[in-house]
Design a protein around this motif. Structure first.
Motif, short mmCIF file in Angstrom:
data_model
loop_
_atom_site.label_atom_id
_atom_site.label_comp_id
_atom_site.label_asym_id
_atom_site.label_seq_id
_atom_site.Cartn_x
_atom_site.Cartn_y
_atom_site.Cartn_z
N ASP A 1 0.75 -1.02 0.17
CA ASP A 1 0.06 0.11 -0.02
C ASP A 1 0.84 1.20 0.21
OD1 ASP A 1 1.18 -0.10 2.55
OD2 ASP A 1 -0.88 -0.11 3.56
N GLY A 2 1.94 1.14 -0.56
CA GLY A 2 3.09 2.42 -0.60
C GLY A 2 2.71 3.40 -1.83
N ARG A 3 3.77 4.20 -2.05
CA ARG A 3 3.65 5.24 -2.96
C ARG A 3 3.57 5.02 -4.23
NH1 ARG A 3 6.53 6.18 1.57
NH2 ARG A 3 6.71 8.14 2.78
N TRP A 4 3.91 3.79 -4.68
CA TRP A 4 4.05 3.31 -6.09
C TRP A 4 3.45 2.36 -6.52
CZ3 TRP A 4 8.70 4.89 -3.28
CH2 TRP A 4 9.11 6.02 -3.52
N ARG A 5 2.11 2.17 -6.02
CA ARG A 5 1.30 0.93 -6.19
C ARG A 5 1.14 0.49 -7.52
NH1 ARG A 5 -4.91 0.20 -3.46
NH2 ARG A 5 -5.22 -1.89 -4.47
N ARG B 1 15.32 8.51 -3.97
CA ARG B 1 13.84 8.79 -4.70
C ARG B 1 13.93 9.36 -5.97
NH1 ARG B 1 8.48 10.97 -1.70
NH2 ARG B 1 7.18 10.74 -3.37
N GLU C 1 12.50 7.63 -9.46
CA GLU C 1 11.48 8.47 -10.25
C GLU C 1 12.25 8.54 -11.93
OE1 GLU C 1 8.52 8.99 -9.59
OE2 GLU C 1 8.46 9.13 -7.35
N ASP D 1 9.86 2.93 0.45
CA ASP D 1 8.83 3.18 1.41
C ASP D 1 9.20 3.00 2.73
OD1 ASP D 1 6.79 3.84 -0.24
OD2 ASP D 1 6.59 1.93 -1.14
N ALA E 1 9.17 6.27 5.17
CA ALA E 1 8.25 5.97 6.37
C ALA E 1 9.01 6.53 7.80
CB ALA E 1 7.46 5.03 6.49
#
Length: 617
Positions: free
Chosen positions: A229-233, A556, A560, A603, A607
């Protein structure tokens, strides 16, 4: 005009026993049956004339195409936009059973969603890499292709009681061509069935729609089990579906890629067959799938691995080969398709893989690390599995200190590769942990002695004091991106000065605008001509290493940037050329595994970072 599509201009469909590639213009130019490693039936990707293809294209000038997956599935939609209307080709393969099957279905459902549209369809199979001639029989309901003992039935999707479609035109080569005209709301199509019904039949539209719904529900239910359920689902779940597509369900084996012969350098000779199960790649998949919550798949490969170890117990060549056929067969003799020109004249086109006979010591660490992660996820190791582990470690204790071919399967002779020794350390370390965790009988004193000996050897021979970096092989100065795994496996702290110096050296020599080369072939001859692109796996390993070194902003940004090199569907081949073009076999499991791991590590570290805190670039 380039007669070959870009490697990235493809989507992947499959049924968990084999797979097909579909171009953005609606052509299937790679399909092997009945298994991933079977000879091709459509192979125009590697020879536009001799390979064979199955195309469904909209007629007209200035036709625009778009491609997407139906959300959370492996169902591919190719959209055609013309002046008269918009149409879709929906490609998928109904999921096969968990037992080996000769019967496979490939569905191409054609729909007009606005206005009117005309599809031109061509079916030109070339069985056994084009070496087996075929005959074709045409009926009102489709056609039957016969090549030796192989049959391929073409069934037409239509309402049999309402209409008849024009019979296909047959060419001298035994190919079929026909036209399909649709108006808004109409759905028709084709179902290719391998070694199935003895005669073509009309498939009612409602039946085809139910088949589509059932396939969609299978994939949505499967990906719904993901715990991510992280940022890059979106990127992680597409990679997970891709890994599932590359799994041979009857055995649990994971193919490195569904393709063969796609070049690491356009026009070069680095063209390999990846349609097999590498112990390394599949071991990494266990760790990755466990982290996502897919325990059944992880357990299935664990059983596959246990069986391979047990089969070779007592062998002089070691308890494991580096790769196998998807059913566990160790015979992968390599040959070249001499008549085929190769993708954009990249010759030779190799099928089979002679690297199967290489000695690569790292696979033992990767296998034991996978079993350790499986144990931590609650996947127990039974007594047969423990006996197999003991056999493996007995052999490794006697054989780890010798030259080998290394992770990259170079063909320049055996050498003392640091990464191979690193993973031997992992093998002993994880085996010790498992023995203690289970309370199982084990020669812990011997395993500990060997683990410590490997550690000390790496620290003395794998470290170059003049360069202040860990190096690819003992006594040399060449860097190797595989050593980015050092902190991931816990060999060295990510804050250790020796590691930070190594990371800095890699950034100077191997990193190019965030993309990472495996090593420099000119400085470390590997027995092959030519060069290669950056290795996508290594770029994601670099992201992981940056995150563990608490350089989260740099990690990050690198991640990206790497996402921009994915194709339009989120798929990656093995490498990225200097032009930004995807090269090498496609899609590659290794790359998608590393993407998932990098996202999970990022992630976790993001976090843990306090709000407002910044890290070193």
């Amino acid at each position: 005009m380039n007669e070959y599509p870009d490697i990235a201009d493809h989507g992947l469909i499959g049924d968990l026993q084999t797979a097909a590639l579909v171009t953005t213009d609606g052509t299937i130019d790679w399909f092997c049956s009945p298994r991933f490693d079977s000879p091709s039936i459509f192979g125009a990707l590697l020879d536009k004339e001799r390979g064979g293809h199955f195309s469904a294209r909209a007629r007209g000038e200035n036709v625009k195409t778009k491609q997407l997956y139906f959300p959370d599935t492996a169902i591919l939609i190719t959209r055609f936009m013309t002046e008269d209307g918009v149409g879709e080709v929906i490609d998928y393969m109904p999921v096969a059973s968990d037992t080996p099957s000769e019967r496979h279905r490939l569905v191409r459902q054609l729909t007009c969603v606005r206005g009117s549209i005309v599809f031109d369809i061509a079916i030109a199979p070339r069985f056994d890499y084009g070496r087996q001639p075929h005959e074709v029989t045409v009926t009102d309901d489709g056609a039957m292709f016969t090549a030796g003992e192989t049959t391929m039935t073409l069934n037409l999707i239509r309402d049999a009681d309402l209409e008849r479609l024009a019979r296909a035109e047959q060419t001298d080569a035994g190919d079929l061509r026909f036209t399909l005209s649709l108006v808004q709301g109409q759905t028709r199509g084709l179902v290719l069935e391998m070694n199935g019904a003895p005669e073509p039949r009309a498939v009612p539209v409602d039946e085809a729609r139910r088949l589509l719904d059932d396939t969609a529900h299978y994939w949505q239910d499967w990906i719904g089990r993901s715990t991510y359920d992280g940022r890059w689902r979106e990127e992680v779940e597409r990679s997970a579906i891709t890994l599932k597509l590359l799994t041979y369900a009857p055995s649990g084996g994971l193919v490195a890629a569904p393709t063969a012969g796609l070049p690491e350098q356009i026009g070069g000779e680095r063209n390999w067959d990846y349609r097999f199960t590498w112990v390394r790649d599949a071991s990494f998949s266990v760790t990755t799938l466990v982290r996502l919550g897919f325990y059944d798949e992880a357990a299935a490969f664990g059983r596959w691995l246990r069986d391979r170890i047990a089969e070779q117990a007592g062998s002089d060549t070691g308890p494991l080969n580096i790769m196998y056929r998807i059913d566990g067969d160790p015979h992968l003799s390599e040959e070249s398709l001499e008549a085929w020109e190769g993708y954009r004249q990249s010759f030779p086109v190799r099928v089979g893989n002679d690297a199967a006979g290489q000695l690569q010591l790292d696979i033992y660490g990767e296998a034991l690390d996978a079993l350790w992660h499986a144990h931590n996820a609650g996947i127990a190791i039974g007594q047969p599995g423990w006996i197999a582990i003991g056999s493996l470690l007995d052999w490794l204790a006697d054989n780890w200190d010798q030259p080998e071919e290394g992770i990259w399967e170079t063909r320049g002779g055996r050498k003392d590769f640091t990464y191979g020794r690193l993973m031997c350390w992992v093998a002993f370390d994880r085996a010790i942990r498992l023995a203690v965790a289970y309370g199982r009988p084990a020669p812990l004193a011997r395993w500990t002695e060997q683990r410590d000996a490997v550690y000390n050897q790496i620290m003395t021979k794998g470290w170059n004091p003049e360069r202040r970096t860990f190096v690819q092989q003992y006594g040399e100065t060449v860097l190797d991106a595989s050593l980015l795994k050092m902190t991931q496996v816990g060999f060295i702290s990510p804050q250790d000065p020796m590691w930070l110096d190594t990371l800095a050296a890699m950034e100077t020599e191997l990193v190019s605008d965030s993309l990472v080369y495996r090593y420099d072939p000119s400085a470390s001859p590997d027995g092959l001509r030519g060069s290669e692109g950056t290795f996508s796996l290594c770029t994601f390993l670099y992201v992981d290493a940056l995150a563990r070194a608490d350089r989260l902003d740099a990690a990050r940004l690198t991640f990206e940037k790497m996402l921009t090199y994915a194709n339009h569907l989120g798929l990656y081949s093995e490498e990225i050329a200097p032009t930004g073009e995807q090269i090498g076999n496609f899609p590659q499991a290794f790359t998608h595994l590393a993407l998932i791991d990098a996202a999970l590590t990022l992630d976790e570290h993001l976090a843990a970072r306090r709000p407002g805190r910044r890290t070193n670039p």
